[in-house]
Design a protein around this motif. Structure first.
Motif, PDB file in Angstrom:
ATOM      1  N   CYS A 274       0.852  -1.190   0.000  1.00  0.00           N
ATOM      2  CA  CYS A 274       0.000   0.000   0.000  1.00  0.00           C
ATOM      3  C   CYS A 274       0.884   1.236   0.000  1.00  0.00           C
ATOM      4  O   CYS A 274       2.011   1.214   0.497  1.00  0.00           O
ATOM      5  CB  CYS A 274      -0.887   0.061   1.250  1.00  0.00           C
ATOM      6  SG  CYS A 274      -2.133  -1.228   1.392  1.00  0.00           S
ATOM      7  N   THR A 288      -2.831   6.439   8.296  1.00  0.00           N
ATOM      8  CA  THR A 288      -3.080   5.367   7.337  1.00  0.00           C
ATOM      9  C   THR A 288      -1.927   5.293   6.332  1.00  0.00           C
ATOM     10  O   THR A 288      -1.125   6.216   6.209  1.00  0.00           O
ATOM     11  CB  THR A 288      -4.412   5.582   6.582  1.00  0.00           C
ATOM     12  OG1 THR A 288      -4.342   6.809   5.856  1.00  0.00           O
ATOM     13  CG2 THR A 288      -5.582   5.619   7.549  1.00  0.00           C
ATOM     14  N   ARG A 291      -4.093   3.184   0.004  1.00  0.00           N
ATOM     15  CA  ARG A 291      -4.855   2.041  -0.515  1.00  0.00           C
ATOM     16  C   ARG A 291      -3.900   1.005  -1.120  1.00  0.00           C
ATOM     17  O   ARG A 291      -2.772   1.331  -1.490  1.00  0.00           O
ATOM     18  CB  ARG A 291      -5.841   2.512  -1.584  1.00  0.00           C
ATOM     19  CG  ARG A 291      -6.892   3.479  -1.062  1.00  0.00           C
ATOM     20  CD  ARG A 291      -7.857   3.895  -2.180  1.00  0.00           C
ATOM     21  NE  ARG A 291      -8.886   4.782  -1.651  1.00  0.00           N
ATOM     22  CZ  ARG A 291      -8.742   6.091  -1.516  1.00  0.00           C
ATOM     23  NH1 ARG A 291      -7.604   6.665  -1.884  1.00  0.00           N
ATOM     24  NH2 ARG A 291      -9.708   6.826  -1.015  1.00  0.00           N
ATOM     25  N   THR A 297      -4.771  -7.287  -3.207  1.00  0.00           N
ATOM     26  CA  THR A 297      -5.991  -7.367  -2.405  1.00  0.00           C
ATOM     27  C   THR A 297      -5.635  -7.703  -0.969  1.00  0.00           C
ATOM     28  O   THR A 297      -4.704  -8.467  -0.702  1.00  0.00           O
ATOM     29  CB  THR A 297      -6.968  -8.426  -2.957  1.00  0.00           C
ATOM     30  OG1 THR A 297      -6.317  -9.699  -2.992  1.00  0.00           O
ATOM     31  CG2 THR A 297      -7.430  -8.060  -4.360  1.00  0.00           C
ATOM     32  N   HIS A 299      -7.133  -8.756   2.999  1.00  0.00           N
ATOM     33  CA  HIS A 299      -8.207  -9.427   3.725  1.00  0.00           C
ATOM     34  C   HIS A 299      -7.867  -9.406   5.200  1.00  0.00           C
ATOM     35  O   HIS A 299      -6.711  -9.642   5.586  1.00  0.00           O
ATOM     36  CB  HIS A 299      -8.349 -10.870   3.226  1.00  0.00           C
ATOM     37  CG  HIS A 299      -9.254 -11.718   4.074  1.00  0.00           C
ATOM     38  ND1 HIS A 299     -10.611 -11.533   4.122  1.00  0.00           N
ATOM     39  CD2 HIS A 299      -8.970 -12.752   4.921  1.00  0.00           C
ATOM     40  CE1 HIS A 299     -11.136 -12.417   4.957  1.00  0.00           C
ATOM     41  NE2 HIS A 299     -10.171 -13.166   5.447  1.00  0.00           N
ATOM     42  N   CYS A 318      -2.509 -10.707   2.562  1.00  0.00           N
ATOM     43  CA  CYS A 318      -2.268  -9.986   1.317  1.00  0.00           C
ATOM     44  C   CYS A 318      -2.111 -10.960   0.155  1.00  0.00           C
ATOM     45  O   CYS A 318      -1.336 -11.913   0.245  1.00  0.00           O
ATOM     46  CB  CYS A 318      -1.012  -9.123   1.466  1.00  0.00           C
ATOM     47  SG  CYS A 318      -0.405  -8.381  -0.074  1.00  0.00           S
ATOM     48  N   LEU A 354      -9.241  -1.654   8.095  1.00  0.00           N
ATOM     49  CA  LEU A 354      -9.587  -1.084   6.803  1.00  0.00           C
ATOM     50  C   LEU A 354     -10.684  -0.049   6.990  1.00  0.00           C
ATOM     51  O   LEU A 354     -11.747  -0.341   7.544  1.00  0.00           O
ATOM     52  CB  LEU A 354     -10.055  -2.173   5.843  1.00  0.00           C
ATOM     53  CG  LEU A 354      -8.950  -3.023   5.202  1.00  0.00           C
ATOM     54  CD1 LEU A 354      -9.546  -4.196   4.437  1.00  0.00           C
ATOM     55  CD2 LEU A 354      -8.084  -2.176   4.271  1.00  0.00           C
ATOM     56  N   HIS A 355     -10.424   1.171   6.545  1.00  0.00           N
ATOM     57  CA  HIS A 355     -11.414   2.236   6.627  1.00  0.00           C
ATOM     58  C   HIS A 355     -12.430   2.074   5.500  1.00  0.00           C
ATOM     59  O   HIS A 355     -12.134   1.457   4.466  1.00  0.00           O
ATOM     60  CB  HIS A 355     -10.719   3.589   6.542  1.00  0.00           C
ATOM     61  CG  HIS A 355      -9.879   3.913   7.745  1.00  0.00           C
ATOM     62  ND1 HIS A 355      -9.977   5.102   8.433  1.00  0.00           N
ATOM     63  CD2 HIS A 355      -8.931   3.207   8.400  1.00  0.00           C
ATOM     64  CE1 HIS A 355      -9.126   5.113   9.443  1.00  0.00           C
ATOM     65  NE2 HIS A 355      -8.479   3.970   9.441  1.00  0.00           N
ATOM     66  N   ASP A 357     -13.295   3.948   3.180  1.00  0.00           N
ATOM     67  CA  ASP A 357     -12.832   4.458   1.883  1.00  0.00           C
ATOM     68  C   ASP A 357     -11.687   3.632   1.307  1.00  0.00           C
ATOM     69  O   ASP A 357     -11.064   4.019   0.312  1.00  0.00           O
ATOM     70  CB  ASP A 357     -12.410   5.923   2.001  1.00  0.00           C
ATOM     71  CG  ASP A 357     -11.401   6.156   3.118  1.00  0.00           C
ATOM     72  OD1 ASP A 357     -10.941   5.160   3.714  1.00  0.00           O
ATOM     73  OD2 ASP A 357     -11.073   7.324   3.394  1.00  0.00           O
ATOM     74  N   GLY A 358     -11.364   2.484   1.939  1.00  0.00           N
ATOM     75  CA  GLY A 358     -10.332   1.599   1.412  1.00  0.00           C
ATOM     76  C   GLY A 358      -8.941   1.851   1.932  1.00  0.00           C
ATOM     77  O   GLY A 358      -8.009   1.116   1.593  1.00  0.00           O
ATOM     78  N   LEU A 359      -8.753   2.883   2.749  1.00  0.00           N
ATOM     79  CA  LEU A 359      -7.442   3.166   3.318  1.00  0.00           C
ATOM     80  C   LEU A 359      -7.108   2.159   4.406  1.00  0.00           C
ATOM     81  O   LEU A 359      -7.972   1.759   5.187  1.00  0.00           O
ATOM     82  CB  LEU A 359      -7.403   4.585   3.892  1.00  0.00           C
ATOM     83  CG  LEU A 359      -7.614   5.725   2.899  1.00  0.00           C
ATOM     84  CD1 LEU A 359      -7.722   7.051   3.639  1.00  0.00           C
ATOM     85  CD2 LEU A 359      -6.489   5.776   1.887  1.00  0.00           C
ATOM     86  N   LEU A 360      -5.852   1.743   4.456  1.00  0.00           N
ATOM     87  CA  LEU A 360      -5.402   0.771   5.450  1.00  0.00           C
ATOM     88  C   LEU A 360      -4.706   1.485   6.603  1.00  0.00           C
ATOM     89  O   LEU A 360      -3.838   2.336   6.384  1.00  0.00           O
ATOM     90  CB  LEU A 360      -4.441  -0.228   4.818  1.00  0.00           C
ATOM     91  CG  LEU A 360      -3.763  -1.220   5.782  1.00  0.00           C
ATOM     92  CD1 LEU A 360      -4.786  -2.174   6.386  1.00  0.00           C
ATOM     93  CD2 LEU A 360      -2.654  -1.989   5.086  1.00  0.00           C
TER      94      LEU A 360
END
Length: 484
Positions: A274, A288, A291, A297, A299, A318, A354-355, A357-360
Motif C-alpha cells: 500500500c 493510514t 490504498r 488485495t 483481507h 495480502c 480497513l477504513h 474508503d479503502g485506506l489501510l
C-alpha cells in the motif's frame, strides 16, 4: 546516478554494465553461478546490481558487513562472493574507474560451497533478500526478476515519479524498501538518483543542499532527526516514509518541511503493498498507509470476539501479483510457507484496520499485542499514547514478565532535545491517557532507540533489555528506569 563521489549518466551506463559483464566472464563466472552481492549505497554497487539483473543471474543481495550490519554466514549454495568497495571506506586502493571493475569489485569463492541440483529453479533469474529480523530470525526470501520489476513498476504511478525527479535514497538498497520502492521505480522512469551511504543527519543535509531532491525515501528515524527548526524546502515535492509510523506531531512537522509525506507499507516478501497517493490529500493521512496498489488485495481475519466488518482490528492477509516465491534455507531447500498462507493470501503477521474508503491503517505486529484483564492491548496504541505526552520524542513497548493483570508491559522512551522527562511523571500521565489495563508497568528512558541496518526499530534488542515488572502486584506510578 551519483553517490557524492562517483557519477554515471544515461549515455555511459551501458558501457559500465558491459565492463562488469566482461569482468565476470573473465573470472569464470558462468550465467547460472549462484552469487552473493555485498554492497553499500554506491554507484559501483548499483551498477553491479543492474549488471547481474540484466544477465539474468541468480544472486543474494546483502548489505556489506560493517558496524551497522554484522557479517553473517552466507548460504552454502552460493558459489562466489562479490564485494563492492565503499566510497567511504578507509585505505582505498587508488582511484575507482567505472569502466574498470577491478578497481571496485572483489571476487572470492564461498567456503563450504554446496552446488544446487541442475534442475533447481534458483539457478536462473532469482533475487534473494534477507528479512530484517526485527522480531525473529532473518530468513532468505526468493523473488523472480520479473516479479521484482513488476513490483517496482506497479509503484511508480502511486509515488508520482517521473523523469524530471531528483530522487535521494539514504535507505539501504539491499532491503526491499530501498530497492523495490525507491531505486528500481526511480530508475525505471529515468529519474536522477542520488545514493547515500551511512546516512546520518549531517551527511544527509550536506547531500540535500548539493543535490536538491524532489523526492526522498526516508526511514522514520531519519525523518524525525531532520525535523529540526529550519525553513521549508521548496525543492521537495514529497518524501516517502516506511518501516514504522511517524507520530501525528512529527507527521505534521514533516509535511510543513517537505510539503507532503507519503506513508508506504510493504514487506521483504511482498514488496510495496500500500502507499498513499502522492498527489492526493484526502483521508487520515498521518495514521493510514493509503490504498492497496493495483492488483493487490487485502483481507482481514477478525480477532477472537470481534465480527468481520465492524471496524475492529484484524490479522492482515495480502494477495499480491508480484509477491515472493518462498523462503529457502542455507542449502537452497524450500522452507514451508504453510503458516504464512491461507485462503485470504499471505499472512503479513500485522494487525490492521480497513477504513470504509479503502485506506489501510496498520496497527502493529499481530504478536505485538497482549491480553490484560481479559482485554486486548495493542502495544502500538500504547506507543502512540506515550508519543503524545509532553517531552517524549519516540516510544517503543515490549512485553516482559507477569503482573496481576497478565503479561507485563515495559515502555522505552527517548526525550525530545533539551527536555527533561522522568519515568514516574510519564507513568502518571499515562494513567490519564490510557485504560488502566494498558498503562505500562515499567518505563525506561534511553537517549536513543536501537535500530536495525534497515532503519527499523530493533525490538529484539529492547526485549533483551526489558526489566521484569517490579512485582507481580499492581505497579506504583513511580516505577521506571533511566538507561544510558
Amino acid at each position: 546516478m551519483s553517490d557524492g563521489t562517483l557519477q554515471v549518466d544515461w549515455a555511459t551506463i551501458d558501457s559500465a554494465l558491459a565492463a562488469i559483464e566482461a569482468f565476470l566472464g573473465e573470472h569464470g563466472i558462468a550465467a547460472d553461478d549462484m552469487l552473493a552481492l555485498e554492497s553499500v549505497n554506491s554507484v559501483p554497487g548499483a551498477l553491479t546490481l543492474l549488471a547481474l539483473l540484466s544477465r539474468g543471474a541468480s544472486f543474494a543481495f546483502l548489505p556489506a558487513p560493517g558496524p551497522t550490519a554484522p557479517a553473517q554466514p552466507l548460504p552454502r549454495f552460493l558459489r562466489h562472493r562479490i564485494s563492492v568497495r565503499s566510497p567511504l571506506a578507509e585505505g582505498r586502493r587508488g582511484p575507482v574507474s567505472l569502466l574498470r571493475p577491478e578497481t571496485f569489485l572483489e571476487l572470492r569463492a564461498v567456503e563450504d560451497h554446496r552446488p544446487l541440483p541442475e534442475g533447481s529453479p534458483l539457478r536462473r533469474g532469482r533475487l534473494l533478500l534477507r528479512t530484517s529480523g526485527s522480531l525473529d530470525s532473518p530468513k532468505l526470501v526468493v523473488h523472480t526478476h520479473e516479479g521484482l520489476l513488476g513490483n517496482a513498476l506497479n509503484a511508480v504511478e502511486r509515488l508520482a515519479l517521473d523523469v524530471a525527479d531528483r530522487v535521494l535514497i539514504p535507505v539501504p538498497l539491499a532491503h526491499m524498501y530501498g530497492l523495490g520502492a525507491g531505486f528500481l521505480p526511480a530508475m525505471s522512469v529515468g529519474a536522477s538518483v542520488e545514493l547515500l551511504e551511512g546516512a546520518n543527519l549531517l551527511r544527509y543535509m550536506e547531500r540535500e543542499r548539493s543535490f536538491r531532491p524532489t523526492v526522498a525515501f526516508l526511514s522514520p528515524n531519519l525523518c524525525a532527526m531532520l525535523l529540526r527548526p529550519r525553513d521549508a524546502l521548496g525543492h521537495y515535492r514529497h518524501v516517502v516514509v516506511a518501516g514504522d509510523k511517524l507520530s501525528p506531531e512529527a507527521f505534521e512537522k514533516a509535511e510543513a518541511l517537505f510539503r507532503r509525506v507519503v506513508n508506504l507499507y510493504g514487506s521483504t516478501e511482498m514488496g510495496v503493498i500500500c502507499a498513499a497517493d502522492a498527489r492526493e490529500t484526502e483521508g487520515p493521512r498521518a495514521t493510514t498507509v493509503g490504498r492497496p496498489l493495483p492488483g493487490v488485495t487485502l483481507h482481514l481475519e477478525p480477532q477472537p470476539g470481534s465480527a468481520e466488518g465492524d471496524g475492529s482490528p484484524g490479522d492482515l492477509f495480502c494477495a499480491h501479483p508480484y509477491g515472493f516465491e518462498g523462503y529457502v534455507d542455507s542449502d537452497g531447500e524450500p522452507l514451508s510457507r504453510a503458516a504464512d498462507a491461507q485462503a485470504g493470501g499471505y499472512a503479513t503477521r500485522d494487525l490492521g484496520r480497513l477504513h470504509p474508503d479503502g485506506l489501510l491503517e496498520v496497527l502493529g505486529r499481530g504478536d505485538h499485542a497482549v491480553k490484560r484483564d481479559g482485554r486486548l492491548v495493542m502495544l502500538a496504541e500504547v506507543e502512540r499514547a506515550l508519543e503524545r505526552l509532553a517531552g517524549v520524542e519516540r516510544a517503543a513497548v515490549v512485553v516482559a514478565g507477569e503482573t496481576r493483570r497478565g503479561r507485563g508491559i515495559v515502555a522505552f522512551c527517548t526525550p525530545r532535545a533539551g527536555v527533561e522527562i522522568e519515568p514516574g511523571g510519564l507513568r502518571r500521565a499515562c494513567q490519564g491517557a490510557l485504560p488502566a489495563y494498558a498503562v505500562p508497568d515499567e518505563i525506561c528512558l534511553l537517549p536513543s532507540l536501537p535500530l536495525l541496518p534497515s532503519g527499523k526499530l530493533d525490538r529484539r534488542a529492547l526485549q533483551r533489555a526489558a526489566p521484569a515488572p517490579h512485582s507481580p502486584h499492581e505497579a506504583s506510578p513511580d516505577h521506571g528506569h533511566r538507561q544510558s
